[in-house]
Each structure stands twice: as structure tokens, then as C-alpha cells.
Design a protein around this motif. Sequence first.
Motif, PDB file in Angstrom:
ATOM      1  N   ARG A   1      57.888  45.356  37.267  1.00  0.00           N
ATOM      2  CA  ARG A   1      57.725  43.934  36.919  1.00  0.00           C
ATOM      3  C   ARG A   1      58.903  43.147  37.442  1.00  0.00           C
ATOM      4  O   ARG A   1      58.750  42.044  37.947  1.00  0.00           O
ATOM      5  CB  ARG A   1      57.645  43.766  35.396  1.00  0.00           C
TER       6      ARG A   1
ATOM      7  N   GLN B   1      58.542  42.628  41.122  1.00  0.00           N
ATOM      8  CA  GLN B   1      57.523  41.624  41.400  1.00  0.00           C
ATOM      9  C   GLN B   1      58.058  40.226  41.123  1.00  0.00           C
ATOM     10  O   GLN B   1      57.775  39.288  41.850  1.00  0.00           O
ATOM     11  CB  GLN B   1      56.280  41.883  40.547  1.00  0.00           C
TER      12      GLN B   1
ATOM     13  N   ALA C   1      52.121  38.735  43.421  1.00  0.00           N
ATOM     14  CA  ALA C   1      51.323  39.158  42.283  1.00  0.00           C
ATOM     15  C   ALA C   1      51.130  40.665  42.334  1.00  0.00           C
ATOM     16  O   ALA C   1      51.317  41.288  43.361  1.00  0.00           O
ATOM     17  CB  ALA C   1      49.971  38.453  42.325  1.00  0.00           C
ATOM     18  N   THR C   2      50.767  41.221  41.206  1.00  0.00           N
ATOM     19  CA  THR C   2      50.491  42.653  41.166  1.00  0.00           C
ATOM     20  C   THR C   2      49.329  42.956  42.092  1.00  0.00           C
ATOM     21  O   THR C   2      48.302  42.298  42.053  1.00  0.00           O
ATOM     22  CB  THR C   2      50.076  43.064  39.743  1.00  0.00           C
ATOM     23  N   ASP C   3      49.529  43.935  42.931  1.00  0.00           N
ATOM     24  CA  ASP C   3      48.443  44.284  43.838  1.00  0.00           C
ATOM     25  C   ASP C   3      48.246  45.784  43.736  1.00  0.00           C
ATOM     26  O   ASP C   3      49.085  46.560  44.178  1.00  0.00           O
ATOM     27  CB  ASP C   3      48.813  43.866  45.255  1.00  0.00           C
ATOM     28  N   VAL C   4      47.173  46.156  43.168  1.00  0.00           N
ATOM     29  CA  VAL C   4      46.945  47.576  42.936  1.00  0.00           C
ATOM     30  C   VAL C   4      46.301  48.179  44.173  1.00  0.00           C
ATOM     31  O   VAL C   4      45.263  47.739  44.610  1.00  0.00           O
ATOM     32  CB  VAL C   4      46.010  47.758  41.724  1.00  0.00           C
TER      33      VAL C   4
ATOM     34  N   ALA D   1      41.726  48.656  38.647  1.00  0.00           N
ATOM     35  CA  ALA D   1      42.615  47.509  38.782  1.00  0.00           C
ATOM     36  C   ALA D   1      42.424  46.538  37.631  1.00  0.00           C
ATOM     37  O   ALA D   1      43.383  46.039  37.043  1.00  0.00           O
ATOM     38  CB  ALA D   1      42.363  46.806  40.111  1.00  0.00           C
ATOM     39  N   THR D   2      41.178  46.272  37.300  1.00  0.00           N
ATOM     40  CA  THR D   2      40.890  45.301  36.231  1.00  0.00           C
ATOM     41  C   THR D   2      41.433  45.790  34.901  1.00  0.00           C
ATOM     42  O   THR D   2      42.101  45.045  34.180  1.00  0.00           O
ATOM     43  CB  THR D   2      39.372  45.084  36.128  1.00  0.00           C
TER      44      THR D   2
ATOM     45  N   TYR E   1      43.798  47.905  34.181  1.00  0.00           N
ATOM     46  CA  TYR E   1      45.263  47.934  34.053  1.00  0.00           C
ATOM     47  C   TYR E   1      45.871  46.541  34.125  1.00  0.00           C
ATOM     48  O   TYR E   1      46.939  46.294  33.567  1.00  0.00           O
ATOM     49  CB  TYR E   1      45.882  48.891  35.078  1.00  0.00           C
ATOM     50  N   ARG E   2      45.178  45.639  34.777  1.00  0.00           N
ATOM     51  CA  ARG E   2      45.663  44.261  34.762  1.00  0.00           C
ATOM     52  C   ARG E   2      45.599  43.709  33.337  1.00  0.00           C
ATOM     53  O   ARG E   2      46.516  43.036  32.879  1.00  0.00           O
ATOM     54  CB  ARG E   2      44.810  43.417  35.698  1.00  0.00           C
TER      55      ARG E   2
ATOM     56  N   ASP F   1      48.241  45.426  31.142  1.00  0.00           N
ATOM     57  CA  ASP F   1      49.617  44.987  31.389  1.00  0.00           C
ATOM     58  C   ASP F   1      50.007  43.807  30.523  1.00  0.00           C
ATOM     59  O   ASP F   1      51.194  43.532  30.336  1.00  0.00           O
ATOM     60  CB  ASP F   1      49.804  44.622  32.871  1.00  0.00           C
TER      61      ASP F   1
ATOM     62  N   LEU G   1      40.470  37.129  31.940  1.00  0.00           N
ATOM     63  CA  LEU G   1      40.502  37.520  33.355  1.00  0.00           C
ATOM     64  C   LEU G   1      39.181  37.195  34.025  1.00  0.00           C
ATOM     65  O   LEU G   1      39.136  36.687  35.156  1.00  0.00           O
ATOM     66  CB  LEU G   1      40.802  39.023  33.457  1.00  0.00           C
TER      67      LEU G   1
END
Lengths: 212, 463
Positions: A90, A93, A99-102, A124-125, A127-128, A131, A183
Motif C-alpha cells: 500500500r 502504491q 491504483a492496485t492492479d492485480v 481481483a474483485t 480482494y479489492r 482490501d 464497487l
Amino acid sequence: MYVAEAKKDPAQPSDRTPYEIGAVYRAHAQTVARWAYRLGGPAIDIEDVVQEVFLTAHRLLPEFRGEAKITTWLFRITQNQVRHQRRKLRFRQFLSGTATDVIGQTASTKPTPIEVLEQRQANATIYRVLDGMSDKYRTAFILFEIEQVSGEEIATLMGQKVSTIWVWLHRARAHFAAGLEKLERAEASRAESPSTAPTPKKPNDPTPSASS
Amino acid sequence: MNPRTHTSLPSSRSADAAEPLVPLRDLVREGRIDPTSVEARAAALIQRIPKPPPLASSAYLRIEDEILQRTTPQVPRMLWLRRLGWGAAALSTVTASFLLGLSMRPARIETRDTAPLAASRSLELHEVRLPRDSQARLSVGTGDQLTVEGPGTLSLQGMQVTFRQGRLRVDSGNQPLLITIGSRRVTVGARSSASLSAHVGELVLVAAYVGSVTIGEPATDGSLQTFTVPAGSSWTAAPVADPRSAAVGTPAHESPQMAPQRAAVRAQRGNATVPNKTSVHAAVSGALTAPQPTLTTAPSRLLAESQLLGRALQRLHRERDARGALSVLDEYATQYADGTLRAEASAARVDALLQLDRRSEALQILDGASFSNLARGGELRLLRGELRAHAGRCREAVADFDAALRGDARSDGPLTERALYGVATCRLQLGERGMARDALRKYLSLYPTGRFADAAREALGQL
């Protein structure tokens, strides 16, 4: 066909012999890797976490008196290491402004076959959303909903009462639902009015402009 | 599966409730929540996420190396301390060998397969034969761990360990472990770690990670010559051009000028009483009184190549410095463009590039190279298939996956799992639904709880 001799705790040969870090590693490395993957999500360097967990375990092994199971003890160390890594991520970033990019679950040394696109997106969704949750709710949610660990076992792993775990899980579920709705709304509004800003490049993109 | 606590209560938004919950997946499966609800959508997402991949074998061993290296006390380099240690070991060897014989237990084997084991019992082994892409770990004697990677053959006869083919990782316990490989005898010191490679019954490579490894090989006069490969260095067998030179493998770490000095040291030590069990040391006592001519010649080209490649591998696997490894490999490519170990160097370059996630460059190398003479040639071909599939070259990828499966028809190891799944997904991409369906079914029959099982079931359900 090869079979193994079953042992209650393969890391400890006998009651009198103290734990030895090599044996502990051989017995529990894959389990720790699994926890690291689940708790850390796709952006975490799993191998790094596993290595740090066992180096830390070696340092703390003389203090381990066996009151809890060694797996419980290793889980706490894994949790702390993952927390530490996520904090570093974090911070990085924040500094870099991206932005977070998985990029998926690929270990850097081992590419996978064609990933199913929906799997990556689902990962990805989830864990976004995770987070955005506090550590204790996040951990409890991952263990219960994703790893399918029982409430009683989660209580043992996290060192809490079972009733506390149920309270956390109720809250975690509520937070997850709220986070997911938020989201989905954000993505829906982005789809309706596409932004003209350039999308951030994936890290480690092999294209020449992003070569390392 | 651990026991779950189930209740009939639906999921609740009452954040302070202490009632046990039912997992979201179960609620959806039982039809107890509104399928349009956010909870149902959450459950659908959770069901789609992939299983955690197991630690790759290479990562597992690399991390183990790192942990043992950082947590094992270093062997002191002072010669007088080594001599003292050798003397003490020699005096105690008779007693130790007696105790070792008494405490010798049947070998226990662990499998690396992530699938649950059906049964467990101890086995007394005489021979282990492994096909390609398989691995077995054995506990032998008191604290010795042997990890064999196939294709490989290892035999155990009492205290005698003979290794004929493949790669063998040794982590010794409190006693030195003697392994016979063809005409050579390798002694892995107590509390040491090393990797040995053998090909058609002969030792070809030794990499010492922790502690010490001693290689003894027959000289032309019938005596046994020994030399030590210390931790952090490697040794490769010289090519057999002259039968005399083949008898001597100069240690990778040692310059020729040192050899006469070491021979003199050994001659002095030879006056001590050496018990028969430690036959390597016993042979030293009367053998090396003068340096052999080949020991004083300049290092062979192959030796120099292997030293350079060894440095690159050390940077890559032990120091985790992929960029550093690439610069050493660039040096190798400049000096040894037609070198004997260029295939190994290319494979190392692929590993380094993948560590840096430079997949397209890794694929370029794999496209243009042949690794059929390498022990891990099958794995590299499979890797090429995966990279090709990732790059959208599915037709070529299928050929690689099929070759990997043909070369390993009876194995059900992790490489075969990847190859089968690769075939299935590529066939899907190519629109060959029938063949994709067959591949998915075959995958699920072999790996019902495998790494890609959930995705395979979902894909099969959509066909």
C-alpha cells in the motif's frame, strides 16, 4: 505408488526432541504458502512471505513451548507477515500514485496455462473489496467463506472465543456486501461514461516502454 | 474437510449477532437466499476464484536452502580446526558406525503429491525408480533426507546408497553419508546439504550448499584420490578424452597451484589411524604423496564454463538476483558461444527472465532452443507450451503439451497436470470442443481435486 508414514506432528519426531526448523519447514511449507496466498491475495509475493515466516519461526522457536499447536503458531506468524507485506504494498502504491492492479496468481518463476478470465476477474474483485476491510474481519471472512474453515477452528487459529468469531463474521459479511455493492456501482458508472484518462500499465509488462 | 457448524438461519445483516453462520456458498446451493442479492453475487465470485497453487518444487527447494543456510552455523574455514574435526571424526567413526548400524531404520518415503494419501505405513526399500516429472523423498538412517527427482534410480542395501540416474538432493543428519555413483564415491559430511546429478551411472555434477562434500575417485594406480567441494561451490565431471585425465576431477573452487599443497597435507594426515568405515579417508592415508600431473595443468575449458555457469546459478537461486544472473550469463555467452554447457546456460536464462516476468523474451529462447539432452527438458518443453498458449499460439502450444504427455504417459505428477489442462484450454481456444471435452474429462479423472479442477468443471459444464 508411494505412501508416507502418518504422524501426528511430522515436524516433531518425539516428545523429547525439540522442533527443528528444517523439519518444521518440510512439514508445513505448503500450508503456509496456502495461507499466504489466501490472506495476501494475488499481489503478494508468496515465496517471499513463506521464507520470512520460517526465518521468523526459527528466531522464535526457542520461545515456543507447545501450549498451542504449531500450526496455530505458524498461522499467527503468517498473518503478521502478510499484514507487513500488504502494508508495504500500500505504501509503494501511495508513493507511485498508481491504483492496485492485480496481475494474477502467477508465481514469478512459474507461468500458468491460460488463466480463465473470469477466475482472474473474480479474484481481483474479491480482494479489492477485502482490501477495504479491517484485518480481523478480512482474515475471518477469508478463512470461513473462501477456505471453508469452521468457526471453531478459526477461533483457535486467531486466538479468540468462538462467539467473538461469529460476531466478526457477521460484521465481515455485512462489510463485504456493502463493499461489493459500492464497487459494482462504481464500475457501472465507469462503464456508462468511459474516462479519457489512460489506464495504468500492468507492472512487469514486458512491452519495451515498461521494461525493467 | 473439517466439520462445519451449520444452522438453519439465513445470512444476517445484524452485525452484532453472535449466532453461527452458514457459508454463502451453502446458502446459495440450498436456495436459501435471493439469487439477485449481493450475497448471492458474492458467493458466485467466491466459487470462481482459483485454488491456491502449491509452492513450485524449485521455489520449495530454494527457500529451504535459504533457510538452512541462514540458520545453520557456518563451518569455520581455519584449517587447524578442520584437521581437529577430521581427527575427532576419525577416532569416533568406529563407534559411530556401530551405532548407525544399530539405529538404521527402514526408509520412509513421503510423496510430494498434493492429493490426499490413501494409506500410510513404513516400507523397507531396496530400490527406488522414478519416472520423469516425479519426485520422492526418503528418510534414511538417522536424520538423513534424500530427495530424488525422476527419471532416476536409487538403491539402498543396508548402509550402502547407490545412485545411478537423475538428480539427488541430500540433507545429511548427524553422520556423514556415503553415496556410490559409478566409479566415484561421494561423502556428504554431517549436517550438510548438497545436490548430485548422475547420468548413465556416472556422477556429472555436485553442488554443495551447506557443510562439505568429498568426492573420491579411482586413480590410474588403483588408489582412491579425494578432493572436497566446499559449501557454495560446484564441481562438474571433466569430459572423458584421456583415461588418465578422466580419473581426476579438479574441484571447481581450487586453483591448480593449491593442489600440491593439499596433497602434502593429506600425506601428513595419512599417518593418523583411520578406521575402515570411512573408506575415503582411509584411502588417502597412503595414496597421495605427490601431485598428479593433471592436477597441475590449467583448468579445462569445461571446468571454466561450469564455474561461470555455477556463479550464475548461485545468483539466481540462492541470492535471488535474476538481473545479476543475467549479466553473468551474458558473460558466459560472450566467452563460450559454442560452449558445452550452452543448453544449461539457456535454461538458466529462461529461469532468470521468468523471475523478472519477461515472458516474451523467455519464449524467444525456448522457441529457438532444444533442451532434449537436459534432465529437465520435459519441463522446459511444457513451459514453452504454456508461454505459447499465453501468447495466443495455441496450435503450437498443443504440440508441446502433447509431447509432454506422450513422454510421460503413466505419470500423474504436477507437470502432467499442467500439460493436460493446457491441452484442454488450448482446444477450447481453437474451437475444438470435442477434444477439449475429452481433455477436461481426462484431467478431472486424474486430478479431481487438482489445481484447475474447479475451472475444468465449470468449462465442462459450459460445453
